[in-house]
Design an enzyme around this catalytic site. Structure first.
Site: not given
Ligand code: GP9
Length: 410
Positions: A38, A80, A193, A253-254
């Protein structure tokens, strides 16, 4: 017609997806464990803060892994879920919304579905509400045997949004140990996150010094914690005998949704230009550890999340050329004219980086020379711009018109 045009593009790009012939099937039968981290970016990997490494476990893992240090996330509004789609289905996200939510009923070729055809088990793990990003629905379509969501975990380490990554990864390995081999496991971490302010135990804390009490400092703490959780996972995989027969993949992921150019510059000990910071926000790390530690080293050619699937499949003996994937094989070397296309229409070929303008007019965009890191004649980007636009529109049509079955003649 459009279908044959699209079929032609996939045919013309077949070689870009195939890897070097000597690697085809070199790791056939291995398990694959992929961890998507994350908001885990690349700019702090291998860096120190007050004399202590921020990512000591990844640094160690890098010694016998392939490390792609010039690797872009290709996500859009689906964040994500877009990274998941890119890595597991080699398709671009849409200009708006999330494919997971909007097109979960369509047919996809995914890591899980392709590997299941070869006798693999395939499971996905994420300790959060299974309906978030419509995952429960989408993962059925992606071909997984089972989605382990929050309800499957004992919440014995509450942290951030849910279960802490350390326990999440550990319990997930426990589930894998009950899974017949070979298996594909896809795991999505959560502790790092936004807003990053985790109530960490003292032993998990990083001395962030001047960044103490800031969001940037909290962010560095949270990624340091994920690094430590990953270290624990690798230890367990080794101890329990899974490591030698597993391809282990980690990527971010980002971006981390912060505007911290000045603080990031202080961390790195240099002033960052707006372009430097844009690049930082665009890049995440990719590590691939092969069972024998083979092909280890730092790879500087550009790559992106859509390239993960076409890179992994051939190592397992599956010809990526046979599938309609938008990405390229990262082991082809740079000479195949690789293009990394971002959802914004930005792209790079490793020599230039084109940043589109808000009005979408080509000439109003900016082209940078990646060697000098200065602006250069935008005309250098024209051919790449047209190819990038073509790729995005092909991917959009494949998704919104559900074209994978007709492309296969079904
Ligand atoms: C929650 C998580 C959040 O399941 O994957 O993703 P995001 O807000 O970073 O897209």
């Amino acid at each position: 017609d459009r279908l044959s045009e699209i079929r032609g593009w996939f045919e013309d790009n077949r070689e870009a997806r195939m890897g070097p012939p000597e690697l085809l099937g070199k790791y056939e039968g291995s398990n694959v464990i992929t961890v998507q981290g994350e908001a885990f970016m690349n700019f702090f990997v291998g860096k120190e803060l007050n004399g202590r490494p921020i990512t000591p476990n990844l640094d160690k893992l890098r010694e016998d892994s392939l490390y792609f240090g010039n690797f872009y996330h290709q996500t859009g509004q689906g964040r994500t879920s877009d990274a998941d789609l890119g890595a597991n289905a080699s398709l671009h996200p849409l200009p708006s919304g999330s494919v997971f939510i909007r097109y979960a009923d369509n047919a996809f070729d995914t890591m899980a579905s392709v590997l299941k055809e070869r006798g693999y088990a395939a499971n996905v793990y994420h300790a959060y509400d299974g309906s978030f990003w419509n995952r429960s629905r989408m993962y059925k379509e992606m071909g997984y045997d089972r989605f382990y969501d929050e309800q499957d975990y004992e919440i014995d380490e509450p942290l951030g949004w849910s279960l802490g990554d350390r326990s999440f990864l550990d319990q997930s390995v426990g589930f894998m140990e009950e899974t017949p081999e070979p298996f594909y496991s896809f795991l999505i971490t959560l502790s790092s996150h936004h807003p990053y302010n985790l109530a960490l135990k003292d032993e998990d804390k990083l001395d962030v010094g001047e960044f103490e009490g800031t969001t940037f400092g909290d962010y560095l703490q949270s990624v340091h914690y994920l690094d430590s959780a990953l270290g624990g996972m690798v230890e367990r995989l080794k101890r329990d005998g899974l490591w030698e027969n597993t391809i282990f993949v980690f990527y971010g992921d980002h971006d981390y949704s912060l505007d911290e150019r000045e603080a990031a510059g202080r961390l790195l000990g240099r002033e960052l230009s707006a372009f430097d910071y844009e690049q930082m926000m665009a890049q995440v790390p990719l590590l691939i550890h092969l069972p024998d530690g083979g092909l280890a080293g730092t790879y500087d050619e550009p790559g992106g999340q859509l390239d993960i699937m076409p890179t992994l499949l051939p190592l397992l003996g599956i010809d990526s050329g046979d599938y309609d994937l938008m990405g390229s094989n990262l082991l082809n070397g740079a000479d195949r004219g690789r293009l990394v296309v971002l959802r914004s229409g930005a792209f790079t070929d490793g020599k230039i980086y084109y940043a589109p303008s808000a009005d979408g007019v080509f000439e109003n965009g900016v082209c940078y020379d990646l060697k000098t890191r200065q602006k250069t004649d935008v005309e250098r980007a024209r051919a790449g711009y047209e190819e990038a636009a073509k790729r995005l529109s092909i991917s959009d049509d494949v998704i919104t018109r559900d074209l994978l079955p007709p492309l296969k003649g079904k």
